[in-house]
Design a protein around this motif. Sequence first.
Motif, mmCIF file in Angstrom:
data_model
loop_
_atom_site.group_PDB
_atom_site.id
_atom_site.type_symbol
_atom_site.label_atom_id
_atom_site.label_comp_id
_atom_site.label_asym_id
_atom_site.label_seq_id
_atom_site.Cartn_x
_atom_site.Cartn_y
_atom_site.Cartn_z
ATOM 1 N N ASP A 57 31.219 5.345 -61.612
ATOM 2 C CA ASP A 57 30.223 6.331 -62.028
ATOM 3 C C ASP A 57 29.583 5.972 -63.366
ATOM 4 O OD1 ASP A 57 29.023 8.975 -61.314
ATOM 5 O OD2 ASP A 57 29.706 9.408 -63.354
ATOM 6 N N GLU B 87 27.352 1.623 -61.815
ATOM 7 C CA GLU B 87 26.055 2.297 -61.678
ATOM 8 C C GLU B 87 25.572 2.836 -63.020
ATOM 9 O OE1 GLU B 87 26.326 5.299 -58.593
ATOM 10 O OE2 GLU B 87 27.310 6.704 -59.918
ATOM 11 N N ASP C 218 30.180 7.397 -57.210
ATOM 12 C CA ASP C 218 30.617 8.184 -58.370
ATOM 13 C C ASP C 218 32.116 8.050 -58.578
ATOM 14 O OD1 ASP C 218 27.977 9.011 -58.301
ATOM 15 O OD2 ASP C 218 28.409 10.921 -57.354
HETATM 16 MG MG MG Z 1 26.089 9.191 -59.547
#
Ligand code: MG
Length: 296
Positions: free
Chosen positions: A210, A244, A188
């Motif tokens: 993130d 991500e 993150d």
């Molecule tokens: Mg996350």
Amino acid sequence: NADAAMYRAKEFGRDNFQFYTPEFNSRAHEKFVLQGELRNALVRSEFSLLYQPQVDLRSGRVIAVEALIRWTHPTQGVVAPMTFIPTAEETGLIVAIGDWVLHEACRQNKAWQDAGLPRVTICVNVSARQFRERNLVSRVVNALRDSGLEARHLELEVTESLIMQDIELAVATMNELQELGVQISIDDFGTGYSSLSALKTFPVARLKIDKSFIDNVADDENDQAVVSAVISLGQKLNMRVIAEGVETEDQVAFLLKNNCDEMQGYHYSKPVSAQAIGKLLKAAAWPPVHPRPRQQ
Ligand code: MG
Ligand code: C2E
Ligand code: MG
Ligand code: MG
């Protein structure tokens, strides 16, 4: 008040609800029930892991797999981690649950290897409470020993805020893990407060940008600026950078153009069963991606 009642009820046994009264507000009661259920969940084997592949953007190969916990609740069905991890954290149950995750994830990765599949790194999320336990390192050693997995095929994902709670302790623990050969990534990344001067001292292999910065990265200039800056930062610090929550081809195009190393997200695969990962690892490398020049 509710807390006091809950506390007294606890003294009379874990599953004892005799102190329930109407003034016991329903949220506190729900939480109390959840705590009891979580305690039982481990013994009753109600936890399982799903796995989400992480892909090298240049080669298209799956290079790592993130283990993500699921809880099959006796009446509510499959429960997502965000609904029970915070309570597990507050009660300390996360330590036992996290230990189970570590063992199971290492065991599964070794099983894929033993089946002759291409080797991947297994990534395990570690919560703040788990990380602060003094015996985290020996728990990791045990999981590796019990599974027979080599340390270099295990990566622990920690968050910036976890590290910042106590930088010195975090760096010491991360160094111990690194000496074992275990890799570390910052999960993150960008959402917490991170000291950039401290960042360069972290023995961290990867930054995970993130999802919130990736969501609109195809159109939003601010997100584009942040994402490309994080990619350069990672490269300067000798860390790999993974995006991500990648869901679209446009996002992939932006990441490739900006020399991002890896990606994870629904675009390639949602979290899936261990068996499905086995099939995926067997299959041919995913789409032809253009080789890109490495910048100095
Ligand atoms: Mg996350
Ligand atoms: P995380 O570590 O940042 O994991 C990524 C989360 O984003 C996962 O949610 C994953 O399913 C989701 N995701 C991945 N790609 C996409 C995408 O393209 N689109 C969308 N909409 N979502 C995507 P999940 O499995 O619900 O896990 C949520 C969080 O719960 C994790 O965030 C992690 O912080 C925590 N967690 C999961 N498993 C564990 C565990 O075993 N231990 C601990 N301590 N925390 C865990
Ligand atoms: Mg994670
Ligand atoms: Mg993450």
